[in-house]
Design an enzyme around this catalytic site. Sequence first.
Site, PDB file in Angstrom:
ATOM      1  N   SER A 158       4.852   7.947   7.606  1.00 62.70           N
ATOM      2  CA  SER A 158       3.629   8.507   8.187  1.00 62.70           C
ATOM      3  C   SER A 158       2.523   7.462   8.174  1.00 62.70           C
ATOM      4  O   SER A 158       2.800   6.264   8.093  1.00 62.70           O
ATOM      5  CB  SER A 158       3.222   9.770   7.417  1.00 62.70           C
ATOM      6  OG  SER A 158       2.222  10.475   8.093  1.00 62.70           O
ATOM      7  N   ASN A 159       1.276   7.875   8.268  1.00 69.02           N
ATOM      8  CA  ASN A 159       0.141   6.949   8.249  1.00 69.02           C
ATOM      9  C   ASN A 159      -1.039   7.595   7.538  1.00 69.02           C
ATOM     10  O   ASN A 159      -0.956   8.742   7.102  1.00 69.02           O
ATOM     11  CB  ASN A 159      -0.209   6.512   9.683  1.00 69.02           C
ATOM     12  CG  ASN A 159      -0.562   7.700  10.546  1.00 69.02           C
ATOM     13  OD1 ASN A 159      -1.564   8.383  10.325  1.00 69.02           O
ATOM     14  ND2 ASN A 159       0.278   7.981  11.543  1.00 69.02           N
ATOM     15  N   TYR A 160      -2.150   6.869   7.443  1.00 67.08           N
ATOM     16  CA  TYR A 160      -3.277   7.310   6.620  1.00 67.08           C
ATOM     17  C   TYR A 160      -4.234   8.295   7.293  1.00 67.08           C
ATOM     18  O   TYR A 160      -5.270   8.617   6.736  1.00 67.08           O
ATOM     19  CB  TYR A 160      -4.087   6.101   6.149  1.00 67.08           C
ATOM     20  CG  TYR A 160      -3.392   5.279   5.088  1.00 67.08           C
ATOM     21  CD1 TYR A 160      -3.168   5.810   3.815  1.00 67.08           C
ATOM     22  CD2 TYR A 160      -2.959   3.986   5.358  1.00 67.08           C
ATOM     23  CE1 TYR A 160      -2.540   5.056   2.840  1.00 67.08           C
ATOM     24  CE2 TYR A 160      -2.326   3.226   4.388  1.00 67.08           C
ATOM     25  CZ  TYR A 160      -2.126   3.766   3.127  1.00 67.08           C
ATOM     26  OH  TYR A 160      -1.511   3.023   2.170  1.00 67.08           O
ATOM     27  N   SER A 161      -3.924   8.751   8.503  1.00 70.81           N
ATOM     28  CA  SER A 161      -4.851   9.664   9.177  1.00 70.81           C
ATOM     29  C   SER A 161      -5.116  10.914   8.332  1.00 70.81           C
ATOM     30  O   SER A 161      -4.191  11.553   7.837  1.00 70.81           O
ATOM     31  CB  SER A 161      -4.269  10.075  10.536  1.00 70.81           C
ATOM     32  OG  SER A 161      -5.055  11.105  11.091  1.00 70.81           O
ATOM     33  N   ALA A 184      -2.997  10.564  15.080  1.00 64.95           N
ATOM     34  CA  ALA A 184      -2.362   9.258  14.885  1.00 64.95           C
ATOM     35  C   ALA A 184      -0.856   9.480  14.959  1.00 64.95           C
ATOM     36  O   ALA A 184      -0.191   9.720  13.949  1.00 64.95           O
ATOM     37  CB  ALA A 184      -2.776   8.662  13.542  1.00 64.95           C
TER      38      ALA A 184
END
Length: 223
Positions: free
Chosen positions: A33-36, A100
Amino acid sequence: VKSLFVKKDLVGRKILVTAGPTREPIDPVRYISNYSSGKMGYALAKAARDRGAEVILISGPTSIDPPIGVMFERVSTAEQMRDKVLQYFDEVDAVIMSAAVADYRPMNYSNVKIKKDDSEMTIRLSKNPDILKELGDKKGRQVLIGFAAETDNIVMNASKKIKEKNLDMIVINDVTQPGAGFEVDTNIVKIITKDGDIKDFPLMNKYDLSHAILDLAANLMVR
Ligand code: CTP
Ligand code: CA
Protein backbone atom coordinates in the site's frame (compact mmCIF):
# COMPACT_ATOMS: atom_id res chain seq x y z
CA VAL A 1 -20.21 26.03 12.12
CA LYS A 2 -18.14 27.27 9.18
CA SER A 3 -20.25 25.08 6.91
CA LEU A 4 -23.44 27.05 7.72
CA PHE A 5 -22.01 30.06 5.90
CA VAL A 6 -20.92 28.20 2.79
CA LYS A 7 -22.52 29.11 -0.54
CA LYS A 8 -24.88 26.43 -1.85
CA ASP A 9 -23.72 26.55 -5.46
CA LEU A 10 -23.57 22.77 -5.95
CA VAL A 11 -27.23 22.00 -5.31
CA GLY A 12 -28.41 19.57 -7.99
CA ARG A 13 -24.86 18.38 -8.73
CA LYS A 14 -23.64 14.83 -8.16
CA ILE A 15 -19.94 14.57 -7.35
CA LEU A 16 -17.89 11.41 -7.00
CA VAL A 17 -14.80 11.63 -4.80
CA THR A 18 -12.24 8.88 -4.29
CA ALA A 19 -10.00 8.88 -1.25
CA GLY A 20 -7.30 7.03 0.60
CA PRO A 21 -4.84 4.39 -0.51
CA THR A 22 -5.62 1.07 -2.09
CA ARG A 23 -4.39 -2.14 -0.55
CA GLU A 24 -3.05 -4.92 -2.74
CA PRO A 25 -2.92 -8.27 -0.96
CA ILE A 26 0.07 -10.62 -1.01
CA ASP A 27 -1.32 -13.32 1.28
CA PRO A 28 -3.94 -13.39 4.09
CA VAL A 29 -1.73 -11.34 6.43
CA ARG A 30 0.23 -9.00 4.11
CA TYR A 31 -0.33 -6.30 1.53
CA ILE A 32 1.30 -3.52 -0.52
CA SER A 33 0.00 0.00 0.00
CA ASN A 34 1.10 3.63 0.45
CA TYR A 35 1.02 6.44 3.02
CA SER A 36 -2.22 8.11 1.89
CA SER A 37 -4.40 8.99 4.92
CA GLY A 38 -7.55 9.87 2.98
CA LYS A 39 -7.76 13.30 4.65
CA MET A 40 -7.80 15.27 1.39
CA GLY A 41 -10.60 13.20 -0.14
CA TYR A 42 -12.73 13.25 3.00
CA ALA A 43 -12.30 17.04 3.22
CA LEU A 44 -13.39 17.34 -0.43
CA ALA A 45 -16.44 15.17 0.21
CA LYS A 46 -17.45 17.33 3.19
CA ALA A 47 -16.88 20.61 1.35
CA ALA A 48 -18.95 19.44 -1.66
CA ARG A 49 -21.68 18.22 0.70
CA ASP A 50 -21.68 21.58 2.51
CA ARG A 51 -22.20 23.36 -0.83
CA GLY A 52 -25.30 21.26 -1.50
CA ALA A 53 -23.92 18.56 -3.80
CA GLU A 54 -24.98 14.95 -3.67
CA VAL A 55 -21.68 13.25 -2.86
CA ILE A 56 -20.52 9.69 -3.42
CA LEU A 57 -17.31 8.97 -1.50
CA ILE A 58 -15.44 5.83 -2.57
CA SER A 59 -12.73 5.19 -0.04
CA GLY A 60 -9.83 2.82 0.32
CA PRO A 61 -8.82 1.74 3.84
CA THR A 62 -8.46 4.76 6.17
CA SER A 63 -8.83 5.40 9.89
CA ILE A 64 -11.25 8.31 9.38
CA ASP A 65 -14.98 7.98 10.11
CA PRO A 66 -17.21 8.26 7.03
CA PRO A 67 -18.64 11.79 6.85
CA ILE A 68 -22.35 12.11 7.51
CA GLY A 69 -24.60 13.12 4.65
CA VAL A 70 -22.58 11.52 1.88
CA MET A 71 -23.08 8.18 0.18
CA PHE A 72 -20.14 6.09 1.34
CA GLU A 73 -18.59 3.05 -0.36
CA ARG A 74 -15.63 1.22 1.17
CA VAL A 75 -13.22 -0.61 -1.12
CA SER A 76 -9.81 -2.16 -0.68
CA THR A 77 -8.00 -2.91 -3.95
CA ALA A 78 -7.53 -0.74 -7.05
CA GLU A 79 -9.68 -3.16 -9.04
CA GLN A 80 -12.53 -2.83 -6.53
CA MET A 81 -12.19 0.96 -6.64
CA ARG A 82 -12.35 0.92 -10.41
CA ASP A 83 -15.51 -1.23 -10.44
CA LYS A 84 -17.26 1.10 -7.98
CA VAL A 85 -16.18 4.25 -9.82
CA LEU A 86 -17.41 2.85 -13.13
CA GLN A 87 -20.70 1.85 -11.51
CA TYR A 88 -21.45 5.51 -10.69
CA PHE A 89 -19.64 7.32 -13.52
CA ASP A 90 -22.58 7.80 -15.89
CA GLU A 91 -24.71 9.54 -13.27
CA VAL A 92 -22.18 12.06 -11.92
CA ASP A 93 -21.25 15.61 -13.00
CA ALA A 94 -17.68 15.46 -11.72
CA VAL A 95 -15.09 12.98 -10.48
CA ILE A 96 -12.32 14.03 -8.13
CA MET A 97 -9.70 11.27 -7.93
CA SER A 98 -7.80 12.07 -4.78
CA ALA A 99 -7.20 8.39 -4.03
CA ALA A 100 -3.62 7.16 -4.12
CA VAL A 101 -4.29 4.17 -6.32
CA ALA A 102 -1.52 1.55 -6.18
CA ASP A 103 0.10 1.35 -9.61
CA TYR A 104 0.86 -2.38 -9.20
CA ARG A 105 -0.50 -5.41 -7.39
CA PRO A 106 1.10 -8.76 -6.57
CA MET A 107 0.72 -10.99 -9.61
CA ASN A 108 -0.12 -14.05 -7.53
CA TYR A 109 -2.12 -14.01 -4.33
CA SER A 110 -1.28 -16.82 -1.93
CA ASN A 111 -4.29 -18.29 -0.12
CA VAL A 112 -2.03 -19.42 2.68
CA LYS A 113 0.50 -17.39 4.64
CA ILE A 114 3.83 -17.37 2.84
CA LYS A 115 6.55 -18.93 5.01
CA LYS A 116 10.06 -17.53 5.10
CA ASP A 117 13.10 -19.57 4.23
CA ASP A 118 16.80 -18.74 4.09
CA SER A 119 16.87 -17.36 0.55
CA GLU A 120 15.89 -14.00 -0.93
CA MET A 121 12.33 -13.64 -2.05
CA THR A 122 10.79 -11.83 -4.96
CA ILE A 123 7.23 -10.65 -5.43
CA ARG A 124 6.25 -10.14 -9.05
CA LEU A 125 3.81 -7.30 -9.64
CA SER A 126 1.27 -6.71 -12.38
CA LYS A 127 0.03 -3.32 -13.51
CA ASN A 128 -3.23 -2.09 -12.01
CA PRO A 129 -5.85 -0.43 -14.21
CA ASP A 130 -5.44 3.35 -14.50
CA ILE A 131 -8.91 4.36 -13.30
CA LEU A 132 -8.63 8.02 -14.24
CA LYS A 133 -7.34 7.22 -17.70
CA GLU A 134 -10.30 4.91 -18.27
CA LEU A 135 -12.65 7.70 -17.21
CA GLY A 136 -10.84 10.13 -19.51
CA ASP A 137 -11.37 7.76 -22.43
CA LYS A 138 -15.12 7.47 -21.84
CA LYS A 139 -15.88 10.93 -20.49
CA GLY A 140 -18.91 12.87 -21.63
CA ARG A 141 -20.15 15.88 -19.65
CA GLN A 142 -18.18 14.91 -16.55
CA VAL A 143 -15.54 17.23 -15.16
CA LEU A 144 -12.45 15.14 -14.35
CA ILE A 145 -10.03 16.22 -11.67
CA GLY A 146 -6.83 14.37 -10.90
CA PHE A 147 -4.33 14.65 -8.10
CA ALA A 148 -0.60 14.19 -8.37
CA ALA A 149 2.06 13.96 -5.74
CA GLU A 150 5.30 14.95 -7.40
CA THR A 151 8.86 15.41 -6.20
CA ASP A 152 10.57 16.82 -9.31
CA ASN A 153 9.72 18.31 -12.72
CA ILE A 154 6.41 19.06 -11.08
CA VAL A 155 4.68 21.11 -13.75
CA MET A 156 5.94 19.04 -16.67
CA ASN A 157 4.91 15.72 -15.11
CA ALA A 158 1.47 17.00 -14.17
CA SER A 159 0.82 18.61 -17.55
CA LYS A 160 1.58 15.28 -19.19
CA LYS A 161 -1.00 13.60 -16.94
CA ILE A 162 -3.67 16.16 -17.90
CA LYS A 163 -3.20 15.25 -21.57
CA GLU A 164 -2.79 11.49 -21.17
CA LYS A 165 -5.85 11.14 -18.93
CA ASN A 166 -8.00 13.77 -20.67
CA LEU A 167 -8.43 15.77 -17.43
CA ASP A 168 -9.96 19.19 -16.87
CA MET A 169 -7.54 19.97 -14.09
CA ILE A 170 -4.91 18.45 -11.85
CA VAL A 171 -4.04 19.34 -8.27
CA ILE A 172 -0.34 18.94 -7.67
CA ASN A 173 1.06 18.32 -4.30
CA ASP A 174 4.73 19.20 -3.94
CA VAL A 175 5.56 16.52 -1.39
CA THR A 176 9.06 17.88 -0.90
CA GLN A 177 7.60 20.92 0.93
CA PRO A 178 6.98 20.72 4.68
CA GLY A 179 3.25 20.95 5.38
CA ALA A 180 2.30 19.25 2.14
CA GLY A 181 1.27 15.70 1.54
CA PHE A 182 0.59 12.59 3.52
CA GLU A 183 -0.96 12.42 6.99
CA VAL A 184 -0.99 16.19 7.62
CA ASP A 185 -4.07 18.45 7.79
CA THR A 186 -2.58 20.98 5.39
CA ASN A 187 -1.41 21.02 1.82
CA ILE A 188 0.59 23.26 -0.51
CA VAL A 189 -0.60 22.80 -4.07
CA LYS A 190 -0.50 24.11 -7.59
CA ILE A 191 -3.53 23.63 -9.81
CA ILE A 192 -3.06 23.28 -13.54
CA THR A 193 -6.08 23.48 -15.83
CA LYS A 194 -6.22 21.92 -19.27
CA ASP A 195 -5.76 25.30 -20.94
CA GLY A 196 -2.32 25.43 -19.30
CA ASP A 197 -3.14 27.98 -16.60
CA ILE A 198 -1.16 27.42 -13.37
CA LYS A 199 -2.38 28.64 -9.99
CA ASP A 200 -0.19 28.60 -6.87
CA PHE A 201 -1.82 28.15 -3.49
CA PRO A 202 -0.26 28.91 -0.10
CA LEU A 203 -0.23 26.51 2.85
CA MET A 204 -3.92 25.79 3.46
CA ASN A 205 -5.93 23.38 5.54
CA LYS A 206 -7.49 20.63 3.49
CA TYR A 207 -11.09 21.80 3.99
CA ASP A 208 -10.37 25.35 2.77
CA LEU A 209 -8.31 23.98 -0.09
CA SER A 210 -11.26 21.74 -1.00
CA HIS A 211 -13.42 24.83 -1.43
CA ALA A 212 -10.81 26.42 -3.69
CA ILE A 213 -10.77 23.25 -5.82
CA LEU A 214 -14.58 23.18 -5.92
CA ASP A 215 -14.69 26.87 -6.97
CA LEU A 216 -12.75 25.92 -10.09
CA ALA A 217 -14.74 22.71 -10.63
CA ALA A 218 -18.07 24.54 -10.31
CA ASN A 219 -17.08 26.88 -13.14
CA LEU A 220 -16.31 23.93 -15.40
CA MET A 221 -19.59 22.06 -14.87
CA VAL A 222 -22.05 22.69 -17.67
CA ARG A 223 -25.30 24.36 -16.74
N1 CTP B 1 -4.76 7.13 -10.81
C1 CTP B 1 -5.75 6.24 -11.14
N2 CTP B 1 -5.45 4.91 -11.31
C2 CTP B 1 -4.18 4.47 -11.17
C3 CTP B 1 -3.16 5.38 -10.84
C4 CTP B 1 -3.48 6.71 -10.66
O1 CTP B 1 -6.91 6.64 -11.28
N3 CTP B 1 -3.92 3.18 -11.35
C5 CTP B 1 -5.10 8.56 -10.63
C6 CTP B 1 -4.83 9.08 -9.24
O2 CTP B 1 -5.96 8.92 -8.42
C7 CTP B 1 -4.52 10.55 -9.50
C8 CTP B 1 -3.93 10.57 -10.90
O3 CTP B 1 -4.30 9.32 -11.51
O4 CTP B 1 -5.67 11.34 -9.50
C9 CTP B 1 -2.45 10.74 -10.95
O5 CTP B 1 -1.85 9.73 -10.15
P1 CTP B 1 -0.27 9.60 -10.10
O6 CTP B 1 0.12 8.46 -9.25
O7 CTP B 1 0.31 10.96 -9.81
O8 CTP B 1 0.06 9.32 -11.65
P2 CTP B 1 0.34 8.00 -12.43
O9 CTP B 1 -0.38 8.12 -13.74
O10 CTP B 1 0.08 6.79 -11.63
O11 CTP B 1 1.89 8.13 -12.77
P3 CTP B 1 3.18 7.96 -11.78
O12 CTP B 1 2.73 7.34 -10.49
O13 CTP B 1 4.12 7.11 -12.56
O14 CTP B 1 3.71 9.38 -11.59
CA1 CA C 1 0.93 6.37 -9.55
